[in-house]
Design a protein around this motif. Sequence first.
Motif, PDB file in Angstrom:
ATOM      1  N   GLU A 364       0.827  -1.206   0.000  1.00 21.62           N
ATOM      2  CA  GLU A 364       0.000   0.000   0.000  1.00 21.62           C
ATOM      3  C   GLU A 364       0.863   1.258   0.000  1.00 21.62           C
ATOM      4  OE1 GLU A 364      -2.526  -0.343   3.374  1.00 21.62           O
ATOM      5  OE2 GLU A 364      -3.791  -1.921   2.502  1.00 21.62           O
ATOM      6  N   GLN A 365       1.908   1.258   0.826  1.00 23.26           N
ATOM      7  CA  GLN A 365       2.787   2.418   0.893  1.00 23.26           C
ATOM      8  C   GLN A 365       3.526   2.632  -0.422  1.00 23.26           C
ATOM      9  OE1 GLN A 365       5.098   1.206   4.305  1.00 23.26           O
ATOM     10  NE2 GLN A 365       3.930   2.489   5.717  1.00 23.26           N
ATOM     11  N   ALA A 366       3.971   1.550  -1.038  1.00 25.93           N
ATOM     12  CA  ALA A 366       4.691   1.667  -2.304  1.00 25.93           C
ATOM     13  C   ALA A 366       3.782   2.218  -3.401  1.00 25.93           C
ATOM     14  CB  ALA A 366       5.269   0.317  -2.709  1.00 25.93           C
ATOM     15  N   CYS A 367       2.546   1.760  -3.429  1.00 24.95           N
ATOM     16  CA  CYS A 367       1.594   2.277  -4.420  1.00 24.95           C
ATOM     17  C   CYS A 367       1.273   3.745  -4.167  1.00 24.95           C
ATOM     18  CB  CYS A 367       0.313   1.446  -4.403  1.00 24.95           C
ATOM     19  SG  CYS A 367       0.494  -0.231  -5.058  1.00 24.95           S
ATOM     20  N   ALA A 368       1.142   4.107  -2.895  1.00 22.22           N
ATOM     21  CA  ALA A 368       0.780   5.479  -2.540  1.00 22.22           C
ATOM     22  C   ALA A 368       1.858   6.482  -2.943  1.00 22.22           C
ATOM     23  CB  ALA A 368       0.504   5.574  -1.045  1.00 22.22           C
ATOM     24  N   CYS A 369       3.122   6.079  -2.873  1.00 22.42           N
ATOM     25  CA  CYS A 369       4.199   7.024  -3.176  1.00 22.42           C
ATOM     26  C   CYS A 369       4.654   6.960  -4.633  1.00 22.42           C
ATOM     27  CB  CYS A 369       5.382   6.803  -2.240  1.00 22.42           C
ATOM     28  SG  CYS A 369       6.355   5.318  -2.591  1.00 22.42           S
TER      29      CYS A 369
END
Length: 432
Positions: A364-369
């Motif tokens: 989720e964090q990788a997609c968000a950034c």
Amino acid sequence: MRIARTLYSLLAWAAQPLLKRKLRRRAQAEPGYAEAVPERFGYYHPDNLGRDGAGQWVWVHAVSLGETRAAALLLDTLRTHLPQLRLLLTHSTATGRAEGRKLLLPGDVQVWLPWDTPAAVQRFLQQFQPLVGVLMETEVWPNLVAGCQQAGVPLVLANARLNAKSFTGAQRWAALSRAAYAGLTAVLAQTTQDAERLRHLGAPQPSVLGNLKFDVQPDPALLALGASWRSASRRPVLLLASSREGEEAMWLEAWRNTPLARQVQWLIVPRHPQRFDAVAQLLTEAGLRVARRSQWGERLPPHDVDVWLGDSLGEMPLYYASAHAALLGASFAPLGGQNLIEAAACACPIVVGPHTFNFNLAAEQACACGAALRAGDMPDAVNLALDWLHRSATLEAARHAALAFAQAHRGAAQAQAQAIVRVMLEKKYSSE
């Protein structure tokens, strides 16, 4: 709870012949499973192990390849805090044991963790009498924990994770799992979600200290070699990384139905080495031209093939560095996804499939950034990766985002090593 563990122990004891049969079968494809089989049942040869380290061992259990690589990051930091550290390193898989050999220094010992019966656990603990036990990520076994409690060996669950599926399963067996988790001395969780699930299962107040895998430092030589492959390739390079059974067939179907995919140099790296030959056969029988990494050695990979097959161990930084972008294995079949952090540390943007429950927060964090994209299925993933190739500025931004994402979450190794040292000091003071 005592009755539940007694029944569990009887089943574990009765299953020993099945375990021996399974080891024999696995050894046909991976000879490492035939190595030191008596250790699986708690019989450790005193002549080549000795007892000079009894009561001094810092015992680390890393079940397989991924956990062993995480343990390497932790051990590097632990050795700076404890220069005289005597390492007892245990595993359950042949790939973990092979990788673990790289971590040993003179005076260290590597053995199999015993099958979880009371007698085997007791023999293991009597042989080594470890000062502390560090279980990597998920390896909490009822008899192992109970045996350590009886022997006065504090147990730390390091880099701890527990996904929603495993949490539900553990709740079904609460009579066993609650006592096991409650018997841990300390729990060092990767995320707040992991900590909350572990706390509900009875673990002592978990500390959220991050994921060790963010502290990985890819080998610069492998990164440089990968960059040379990418520069020398006549076509853009896309990687299917750490693929699991069934996913290569999914990719093959998408490749057949996507004309633009045939204009790309594909690199496929199966997760498990025992599948290298089967994947090569699948691809060649489908009419694809395949070159295996093991066959070109120090030369540049060939240009006149459809697929480079990464049939080697320990070279994932090379493979990520050679690719313009990667599709994350185990996320297209319902297997929870492989570790995407290593890809990010190599500045390789990632397309993840719908199944990332093993690394959900990181995904989720990788997609968000902007370091990763989420695909609904394999054909969608192939198209997203191809679209990246046709938007060079967007792809370059994703590469920078991936590297920044990996660097922003570092520091878990230092925090977890310090927590383990505190547990050791508390044991020392309590015994004085």
